[in-house]
Design an enzyme around this catalytic site. Structure first.
Site, PDB file in Angstrom:
ATOM      1  CD1 TRP A   1      -1.046   2.413   2.276  1.00 42.08           C
ATOM      2  CD2 TRP A   1      -3.007   1.794   1.201  1.00 42.08           C
ATOM      3  NE1 TRP A   1      -1.901   3.397   2.391  1.00 42.08           N
ATOM      4  CE2 TRP A   1      -2.957   3.026   1.796  1.00 42.08           C
ATOM      5  CE3 TRP A   1      -3.834   1.067   0.560  1.00 42.08           C
ATOM      6  CZ2 TRP A   1      -4.248   3.790   1.611  1.00 42.08           C
ATOM      7  CZ3 TRP A   1      -5.137   1.988   0.220  1.00 42.08           C
ATOM      8  CH2 TRP A   1      -5.209   3.169   0.906  1.00 42.08           C
TER       9      TRP A   1
ATOM     10  CG  ASP B   1      -0.511  11.458   2.566  1.00 41.55           C
ATOM     11  OD1 ASP B   1      -1.453  10.842   1.843  1.00 41.55           O
ATOM     12  OD2 ASP B   1      -0.704  12.081   3.539  1.00 41.55           O
TER      13      ASP B   1
ATOM     14  CD  GLU C   1      -6.026  14.216   6.078  1.00 39.89           C
ATOM     15  OE1 GLU C   1      -6.010  13.555   7.220  1.00 39.89           O
ATOM     16  OE2 GLU C   1      -6.380  13.866   4.970  1.00 39.89           O
TER      17      GLU C   1
ATOM     18  CG  PHE D   1       0.361   9.384  10.213  1.00 43.69           C
ATOM     19  CD1 PHE D   1       0.556   8.078  10.433  1.00 43.69           C
ATOM     20  CD2 PHE D   1      -0.897  10.048  10.721  1.00 43.69           C
ATOM     21  CE1 PHE D   1      -0.475   7.318  10.706  1.00 43.69           C
ATOM     22  CE2 PHE D   1      -2.076   9.179  10.843  1.00 43.69           C
ATOM     23  CZ  PHE D   1      -1.736   7.829  10.994  1.00 43.69           C
ATOM     24  CB  SER D   2       2.255  12.832   5.521  1.00 42.21           C
ATOM     25  OG  SER D   2       1.681  11.754   4.812  1.00 42.21           O
TER      26      SER D   2
ATOM     27  NE  ARG E   1      -3.822  13.956   9.661  1.00 39.90           N
ATOM     28  CZ  ARG E   1      -5.041  14.198  10.369  1.00 39.90           C
ATOM     29  NH1 ARG E   1      -5.017  14.021  11.656  1.00 39.90           N
ATOM     30  NH2 ARG E   1      -6.181  14.065   9.421  1.00 39.90           N
TER      31      ARG E   1
HETATM   32  C1  FRU Z   1      -3.524  12.217   4.202  1.00 37.78           C
HETATM   33  C2  FRU Z   1      -3.267  11.625   5.442  1.00 37.78           C
HETATM   34  C3  FRU Z   1      -2.218  12.537   6.317  1.00 37.78           C
HETATM   35  C4  FRU Z   1      -1.601  11.692   7.298  1.00 37.78           C
HETATM   36  C5  FRU Z   1      -1.505  10.427   6.405  1.00 37.78           C
HETATM   37  C6  FRU Z   1      -1.532   8.951   7.353  1.00 37.78           C
HETATM   38  O1  FRU Z   1      -3.909  11.466   3.298  1.00 37.78           O
HETATM   39  O2  FRU Z   1      -4.299  11.295   6.456  1.00 37.78           O
HETATM   40  O3  FRU Z   1      -2.955  13.724   6.884  1.00 37.78           O
HETATM   41  O4  FRU Z   1      -0.288  12.162   7.702  1.00 37.78           O
HETATM   42  O5  FRU Z   1      -2.544  10.366   5.470  1.00 37.78           O
HETATM   43  O6  FRU Z   1      -1.427   7.944   6.271  1.00 37.78           O
END
Ligand code: FRU
Length: 490
Positions: free
Chosen positions: A36, A39, A221, A98-99, A165
């Site tokens: 998978w 972002d 986001e 995360f991102s 985030r």
């Molecule tokens: C956006 C998001 C971000 C987060 C990431 C988690 O698609 O929800 O806000 O950091 O994906 O995988």
């Protein structure tokens, strides 16, 4: 020291990823090495290459505990996988990395800034999100011992304390560092927060750059802010949008063009637009290339509309073709990075073709193509101009231009999908009533459409069997058509 979690992932992705036949991947779009992808993260130039990391769960075609996958390229089109860069293996990020983004430090090291996620001890559904740092050499990264470097106590008092985030870091002109993150206030409204630092390691809150007044979805986001063509540009991806004009429901994307206020604490928007109105587009990130171009990548998929791939394809998620951005008349324009021209061969060019009825054109076909069309009205007006892509006896995907409505509609219902997810979307094209210019970039599993020189974009994925190579046209009156087509090869 590399943790067990990371070394296991690296072993797994090398074994399983290298089994994937190149035929099962797009020609020039990045896919996860295995499993998978969501972002794009850490898009940057480092030691002479473009680095692109991505939200990554290698152990299945589903979102899971997030890692950072890693790939490099010299031309934005030929990708080479590097070992996964981050795994959820430390106290500050044990439930997910995360991102985030990347920059090069003064001492030549590469810095990754990302969101570390840990589950709340009180609820399985609550996660704490804080900003963390890892520093490395372009392959291996060491997480800072004092992570997280920005956490709940650094936030405005009315932050909900949970959604916080997606740091996007940049170097200011005076040598200090800036970064924007998103959070959510107590009223469920997303905001863009601006932090500053002298050294990229210790951060303080500067200001709320912009907040949702309740009219732009809920949470926001993946923020990004930069200067381009004399204006300030703010990009982000709002969740839970209501349909409005060309903004689709659900997870959408938005570009605002404007200025900062005098003391540089607020973004003052002058115009806004969807970045791309297609079904498969979300979570943009840009870099400023050494040659001065502002280049954007994004996830060529969207949370609301995931079109699961057939079993034989062991990856899920692609990145868009990297796009060059510009601002004209307070609008964001985007076109495929010019490097794509080097993949072109076999030009077929025809001008003033009188288009009527059902027809195809010699040499106009293929699944990996760069196809430009200029469609114009004639006295025998047409009301519907359809282009059928990836066509054979069984399948096709259509793009329908209706000048009277000024719309362009994409429809993949007949593309060979067995899923009843959203399969079509209609876009109202500005100035679309007399003529339409399209540039269509097709790779094996995607159709990216750039409208009127990149004024609008419309990105959609298809998983039609690759032997459906035809392109057909159906016009209900008479149109004039200029067409320029190139095959794209590795
Ligand atoms: C956006 C998001 C971000 C987060 C990431 C988690 O698609 O929800 O806000 O950091 O994906 O995988």
């Amino acid at each position: 020291m590399i943790s067990h979690t990371l070394s296991n992932v690296r072993r797994y992705e090398a074994e399983e990823g290298d089994k994937v036949s190149p035929e099962l991947r797009p020609l020039f779009h990045l896919t996860p090495r295995i499993g998978w992808m969501n972002d794009p993260n850490g898009f940057s130039q480092y030691k002479g290459k473009y680095h692109l990391f991505y939200q990554y769960y290698p152990y299945g075609k589903l979102w899971g505990r997030m890692h950072w996958g890693h790939a490099v390229t010299e031309d934005l089109l030929h990708w080479e996988y590097l070992p996964a860069a981050l795994a959820p293996d430390s106290f500050a990020d044990r439930d997910g990395c995360f991102s985030g983004s990347a920059i090069t430090l003064e001492d030549g090291k590469h810095l990754l800034m990302y969101t570390g996620v840990i589950q709340s001890p009180d609820s399985e559904k609550e996660f704490f999100q804080r900003q963390c740092i890892a520093v490395g050499d372009g392959v291996d990264y060491v997480k800072q011992i004092n992570n997280p470097v920005i956490e709940a106590k650094d936030l405005p008092h009315d932050s909900n304390g949970l959604d916080f985030r997606d740091p996007k870091i940049w170097k200011e002109q005076d040598g200090t560092y800036g970064c924007v993150c998103v959070d959510k206030d107590m009223n469920d409204h997303g905001r863009i927060l601006y932090f500053k630092s002298n050294d990229a390691f210790s951060w303080h809150f500067h200001s709320i750059l912009l907040e949702n007044d309740g009219s732009v979805g809920k949470m926001w986001e993946c923020p990004d802010v930069f200067e381009l063509d004399g204006k300030k540009v703010l990009l982000f991806s709002p969740q839970d949008m209501l349909k409005k004009g060309n903004y689709p429901n659900g997870n959408s994307t938005i570009a605002m063009i404007g200025e900062f206020n005098d003391d540089g604490t607020r973004f003052l928007p002058e115009t806004k637009q969807p970045i791309d109105s297609g079904i498969d587009f979300y979570a943009t990130q840009t870099l400023l290339a050494e040659d001065g171009r502002r280049i954007m990548v994004a996830w060529m998929q969207n949370w609301d509309t995931i079109l699961y791939t057939e079993k034989k394809i062991p990856w899920l998620g692609q990145m868009i073709v990297p796009r060059e951005l510009s601002v004209k008349d307070n609008r964001l324009y985007q076109l495929p990075a010019r490097e794509i021209e080097a993949l072109r061969s076999n030009p077929v060019i025809m001008n003033d073709v009188e288009a009527e009825g059902v027809f195809s054109l010699d040499g106009i076909d293929g699944r990996t193509i760069d196809l430009s069309l200029d469609i114009r009205q004639t006295e025998l007006k047409f009301q519907r101009f359809e282009i059928r892509l990836a066509q054979n006896d069984e399948y096709y995907t259509s793009l329908v231009y209706r000048p009277r409505e000024g719309t362009l509609e994409f429809d993949r219902t007949n593309s060979g999908t067995r899923r009843a997810v959203l399969n079509s979307r209609k876009l109202t094209v500005e100035d679309g009533r007399e003529s339409l210019k399209l540039r269509i970039i097709m790779d094996r599993y995607s159709v990216e459409v750039f409208i009127n020189d990149g004024r609008e974009a419309f990105t959609n994925c298809i998983f039609t069997p690759l032997d459906a190579q035809g392109i057909g046209f159906i016009v209900d009156g008479k149109a004039l058509l200029d067409i320029e087509k190139y095959q794209l090869d590795q």
